[in-house]
Design a protein around this motif. Structure first.
Motif, mmCIF file in Angstrom:
data_model
loop_
_atom_site.group_PDB
_atom_site.id
_atom_site.type_symbol
_atom_site.label_atom_id
_atom_site.label_comp_id
_atom_site.label_asym_id
_atom_site.label_seq_id
_atom_site.Cartn_x
_atom_site.Cartn_y
_atom_site.Cartn_z
ATOM 1 N N GLY A 174 0.805 -1.076 -0.047
ATOM 2 C CA GLY A 174 0.013 -0.319 -0.110
ATOM 3 C C GLY A 174 0.989 1.128 -0.062
ATOM 4 O O GLY A 174 0.421 2.499 -0.801
ATOM 5 N N ALA A 175 2.011 1.037 1.136
ATOM 6 C CA ALA A 175 2.880 2.138 0.877
ATOM 7 C C ALA A 175 3.440 2.945 -0.561
ATOM 8 O O ALA A 175 3.368 3.285 -1.596
ATOM 9 C CB ALA A 175 3.620 2.150 1.636
ATOM 10 N N LEU A 176 3.648 1.716 -1.001
ATOM 11 C CA LEU A 176 5.062 1.565 -2.650
ATOM 12 C C LEU A 176 3.139 2.332 -3.603
ATOM 13 O O LEU A 176 4.021 3.139 -4.173
ATOM 14 C CB LEU A 176 4.911 0.282 -2.966
ATOM 15 C CG LEU A 176 5.761 0.024 -4.534
ATOM 16 C CD1 LEU A 176 6.388 0.661 -4.250
ATOM 17 C CD2 LEU A 176 6.041 -1.279 -4.820
ATOM 18 N N ALA A 177 2.260 1.930 -3.397
ATOM 19 C CA ALA A 177 1.310 2.073 -4.001
ATOM 20 C C ALA A 177 1.263 4.046 -4.051
ATOM 21 O O ALA A 177 1.263 4.347 -4.924
ATOM 22 C CB ALA A 177 -0.172 1.262 -4.345
ATOM 23 N N ASP A 178 1.272 4.372 -2.895
ATOM 24 C CA ASP A 178 1.313 5.511 -2.422
ATOM 25 C C ASP A 178 1.880 6.361 -3.290
ATOM 26 O O ASP A 178 1.833 6.935 -4.176
ATOM 27 C CB ASP A 178 0.714 6.411 -0.826
ATOM 28 C CG ASP A 178 -0.438 5.355 -0.374
ATOM 29 O OD1 ASP A 178 -1.544 4.895 -1.276
ATOM 30 O OD2 ASP A 178 -0.689 5.060 0.805
#
Length: 84
Positions: free
Chosen positions: A62-66
């Motif tokens: 999720g952090a990578l997607a952000d």
């Protein structure tokens, strides 16, 4: 490390920049959406792909997607291009 991972993921996702990854809208009055080629892509889509790409936990994916969304939005024209 995070920046390198973001670039590596985006490069892989776009097959080295061969597939366009950009923000645009179908209609002038609509909010711009992220598109990979002819397919709309959501944050959840990127997160799910990232989980399988590198075996990441849901939180890290999720952090990578952000980070991907932020990097693409900050790119010229809202289009991600790999460094040559």
């Amino acid at each position: 490390m995070e920046d390198k991972q973001t670039v590596e993921f985006l490069t892989w996702l776009t097959e080295g920049g061969q597939k366009p990854l950009q923000f645009h809208s179908r209609e002038p009055d609509q909010k711009a959406e992220l598109w990979l080629g002819a397919l709309p892509v959501t944050r959840a889509d990127l997160s799910r792909i990232a989980r399988h790409w590198a075996g990441l936990t849901p939180e890290i994916a999720g952090a990578l997607a952000d980070r991907c969304f932020a990097r693409i939005q900050a790119s010229e024209g809202g289009t991600w291009r790999p460094a040559i």
